[in-house]
Structure formats: C-alpha cells, structure tokens
Design a protein around this motif. Sequence first.
Motif, PDB file in Angstrom:
ATOM      1  N   PRO A  30      39.852  46.879  36.147  1.00 42.13           N
ATOM      2  CA  PRO A  30      39.323  47.971  36.972  1.00 42.13           C
ATOM      3  C   PRO A  30      40.406  48.881  37.568  1.00 42.13           C
ATOM      4  CG  PRO A  30      38.147  45.947  37.455  1.00 42.13           C
ATOM      5  CD  PRO A  30      39.302  45.579  36.550  1.00 42.13           C
ATOM      6  N   LYS A  31      41.549  48.315  37.912  1.00 37.93           N
ATOM      7  CA  LYS A  31      42.635  49.123  38.485  1.00 37.93           C
ATOM      8  C   LYS A  31      43.161  50.143  37.468  1.00 37.93           C
ATOM      9  CE  LYS A  31      47.125  48.671  40.711  1.00 37.93           C
ATOM     10  NZ  LYS A  31      48.186  47.756  41.128  1.00 37.93           N
ATOM     11  N   THR A  32      43.340  49.715  36.241  1.00 39.01           N
ATOM     12  CA  THR A  32      43.816  50.618  35.188  1.00 39.01           C
ATOM     13  C   THR A  32      42.783  51.709  34.917  1.00 39.01           C
ATOM     14  OG1 THR A  32      45.156  48.877  34.197  1.00 39.01           O
ATOM     15  CG2 THR A  32      44.579  50.740  32.778  1.00 39.01           C
ATOM     16  N   ALA A  33      41.505  51.336  34.866  1.00 40.37           N
ATOM     17  CA  ALA A  33      40.450  52.321  34.628  1.00 40.37           C
ATOM     18  C   ALA A  33      40.397  53.350  35.762  1.00 40.37           C
ATOM     19  CB  ALA A  33      39.106  51.628  34.463  1.00 40.37           C
ATOM     20  N   ALA A  34      40.547  52.895  36.994  1.00 41.39           N
ATOM     21  CA  ALA A  34      40.537  53.816  38.134  1.00 41.39           C
ATOM     22  C   ALA A  34      41.736  54.769  38.076  1.00 41.39           C
ATOM     23  CB  ALA A  34      40.533  53.040  39.444  1.00 41.39           C
ATOM     24  N   ALA A  35      42.899  54.238  37.712  1.00 43.13           N
ATOM     25  CA  ALA A  35      44.092  55.086  37.592  1.00 43.13           C
ATOM     26  C   ALA A  35      43.917  56.092  36.451  1.00 43.13           C
ATOM     27  CB  ALA A  35      45.328  54.227  37.363  1.00 43.13           C
ATOM     28  N   ALA A  36      43.297  55.680  35.361  1.00 41.89           N
ATOM     29  CA  ALA A  36      43.045  56.592  34.241  1.00 41.89           C
ATOM     30  C   ALA A  36      42.078  57.692  34.657  1.00 41.89           C
ATOM     31  CB  ALA A  36      42.489  55.826  33.044  1.00 41.89           C
ATOM     32  N   ASP A  95      41.230  63.377  36.134  1.00 45.10           N
ATOM     33  CA  ASP A  95      40.826  64.385  37.111  1.00 45.10           C
ATOM     34  C   ASP A  95      41.979  65.330  37.439  1.00 45.10           C
ATOM     35  OD1 ASP A  95      38.320  63.186  37.151  1.00 45.10           O
ATOM     36  OD2 ASP A  95      38.689  62.104  39.034  1.00 45.10           O
ATOM     37  N   GLU A  96      43.184  64.784  37.588  1.00 50.29           N
ATOM     38  CA  GLU A  96      44.361  65.598  37.890  1.00 50.29           C
ATOM     39  C   GLU A  96      44.696  66.547  36.737  1.00 50.29           C
ATOM     40  OE1 GLU A  96      47.537  62.928  38.946  1.00 50.29           O
ATOM     41  OE2 GLU A  96      46.441  62.170  40.688  1.00 50.29           O
ATOM     42  N   VAL A  97      44.618  66.039  35.510  1.00 46.41           N
ATOM     43  CA  VAL A  97      44.927  66.873  34.337  1.00 46.41           C
ATOM     44  C   VAL A  97      43.904  68.009  34.218  1.00 46.41           C
ATOM     45  CG1 VAL A  97      45.010  66.896  31.809  1.00 46.41           C
ATOM     46  CG2 VAL A  97      46.167  65.080  33.083  1.00 46.41           C
ATOM     47  N   ILE A  98      42.628  67.672  34.387  1.00 45.09           N
ATOM     48  CA  ILE A  98      41.575  68.696  34.317  1.00 45.09           C
ATOM     49  C   ILE A  98      41.842  69.787  35.346  1.00 45.09           C
ATOM     50  CG2 ILE A  98      39.129  69.121  34.796  1.00 45.09           C
ATOM     51  CD1 ILE A  98      38.618  66.282  33.567  1.00 45.09           C
ATOM     52  N   LYS A  99      42.167  69.384  36.559  1.00 37.22           N
ATOM     53  CA  LYS A  99      42.421  70.353  37.622  1.00 37.22           C
ATOM     54  C   LYS A  99      43.683  71.161  37.362  1.00 37.22           C
ATOM     55  CE  LYS A  99      42.542  70.811  42.598  1.00 37.22           C
ATOM     56  NZ  LYS A  99      42.390  70.150  43.888  1.00 37.22           N
ATOM     57  N   SER A 100      44.738  70.498  36.890  1.00 36.81           N
ATOM     58  CA  SER A 100      46.009  71.204  36.676  1.00 36.81           C
ATOM     59  C   SER A 100      45.906  72.269  35.587  1.00 36.81           C
ATOM     60  CB  SER A 100      47.130  70.215  36.359  1.00 36.81           C
ATOM     61  OG  SER A 100      46.988  69.684  35.057  1.00 36.81           O
ATOM     62  N   TYR A 101      45.007  72.065  34.619  1.00 34.16           N
ATOM     63  CA  TYR A 101      44.814  73.054  33.558  1.00 34.16           C
ATOM     64  C   TYR A 101      43.681  74.023  33.883  1.00 34.16           C
ATOM     65  CZ  TYR A 101      48.113  70.775  30.450  1.00 34.16           C
ATOM     66  OH  TYR A 101      49.262  70.261  29.892  1.00 34.16           O
ATOM     67  N   GLY A 102      43.094  73.908  35.075  1.00 36.78           N
ATOM     68  CA  GLY A 102      42.019  74.800  35.470  1.00 36.78           C
ATOM     69  C   GLY A 102      40.780  74.690  34.599  1.00 36.78           C
ATOM     70  N   MET A 158      34.590  54.771  31.143  1.00 32.97           N
ATOM     71  CA  MET A 158      35.419  54.169  32.195  1.00 32.97           C
ATOM     72  C   MET A 158      35.019  52.714  32.431  1.00 32.97           C
ATOM     73  SD  MET A 158      37.845  56.024  33.051  1.00 32.97           S
ATOM     74  CE  MET A 158      38.260  57.595  32.339  1.00 32.97           C
ATOM     75  N   ARG A 159      33.735  52.398  32.353  1.00 32.80           N
ATOM     76  CA  ARG A 159      33.316  50.992  32.483  1.00 32.80           C
ATOM     77  C   ARG A 159      33.868  50.164  31.326  1.00 32.80           C
ATOM     78  NH1 ARG A 159      28.536  53.465  34.066  1.00 32.80           N
ATOM     79  NH2 ARG A 159      27.587  53.168  32.024  1.00 32.80           N
ATOM     80  N   GLU A 160      33.819  50.714  30.120  1.00 32.45           N
ATOM     81  CA  GLU A 160      34.355  49.996  28.958  1.00 32.45           C
ATOM     82  C   GLU A 160      35.868  49.851  29.077  1.00 32.45           C
ATOM     83  OE1 GLU A 160      34.323  47.741  25.613  1.00 32.45           O
ATOM     84  OE2 GLU A 160      32.620  48.380  26.823  1.00 32.45           O
ATOM     85  N   LEU A 161      36.536  50.883  29.558  1.00 30.46           N
ATOM     86  CA  LEU A 161      37.984  50.803  29.762  1.00 30.46           C
ATOM     87  C   LEU A 161      38.316  49.712  30.772  1.00 30.46           C
ATOM     88  CD1 LEU A 161      40.756  51.943  29.074  1.00 30.46           C
ATOM     89  CD2 LEU A 161      40.432  53.629  30.900  1.00 30.46           C
ATOM     90  N   ALA A 162      37.523  49.593  31.822  1.00 32.68           N
ATOM     91  CA  ALA A 162      37.733  48.517  32.808  1.00 32.68           C
ATOM     92  C   ALA A 162      37.525  47.151  32.173  1.00 32.68           C
ATOM     93  CB  ALA A 162      36.794  48.707  33.995  1.00 32.68           C
TER      94      ALA A 162
END
Length: 93
Positions: free
Chosen positions: A70-76, A81-88, A61-65
């Motif tokens: 930083p805004k794009t990395a935070a959104a990613a 996190d949402e995808v991980i949660k949605s797939y349990g 995530m630091r490298e992505l920023a």
Amino acid sequence: MSFFIKEMIKNKLRRLTPDEILHYSGEYGFSITRTQAEQIVNYLRASSPDPFNQADRDRFMRELANITDPKTAAAAQQLMDEVIKSYGMEHLF
C-alpha cells in the motif's frame, strides 16, 4: 489534440516493459523487484486500464498495492498526481 495525447499515453502503458518499470522505479525512488515489475506489466496488458477513467485508475492502484504494498501504491498515486499537475494536464484526468 487531447484525443491524440490520450491515445499516446494509453499506448505507452500497453507497451511498458519490466525493464522500463524498474528504470522508472529507481529514477523516482521506488523499490520493486523484477517479479513485481513483470506482474505490473502483465496487469497492464491484460486489463488495459484507461488512465483517464477514475474507476480504472482506482482499480489499478488497488492492484498495484496487491503487487507491491500500500505504501508504494500511495507514493505512485502521489507521483502521478504531481506529474499530471506539472504538465498542466489536469483537464484530461
């Protein structure tokens, strides 16, 4: 079974192409350039981060920023996190 799933995810990360990253960025509302997509792919191939290791995810995530902003990395991070949660799959991460 979780070992198999983890290996599939790691393999997919290693094989991502700039075109796939550009496709996913458009699909999920991120704005990145082809050069940035190529830099992301180069990082993933050179570093082979383990997405199931917190330190590796933080480093990515630091490298992505650095590659994007930083805004794009935070959104990613939020999307991941949402995808991980949605797939349990929280137990894998």
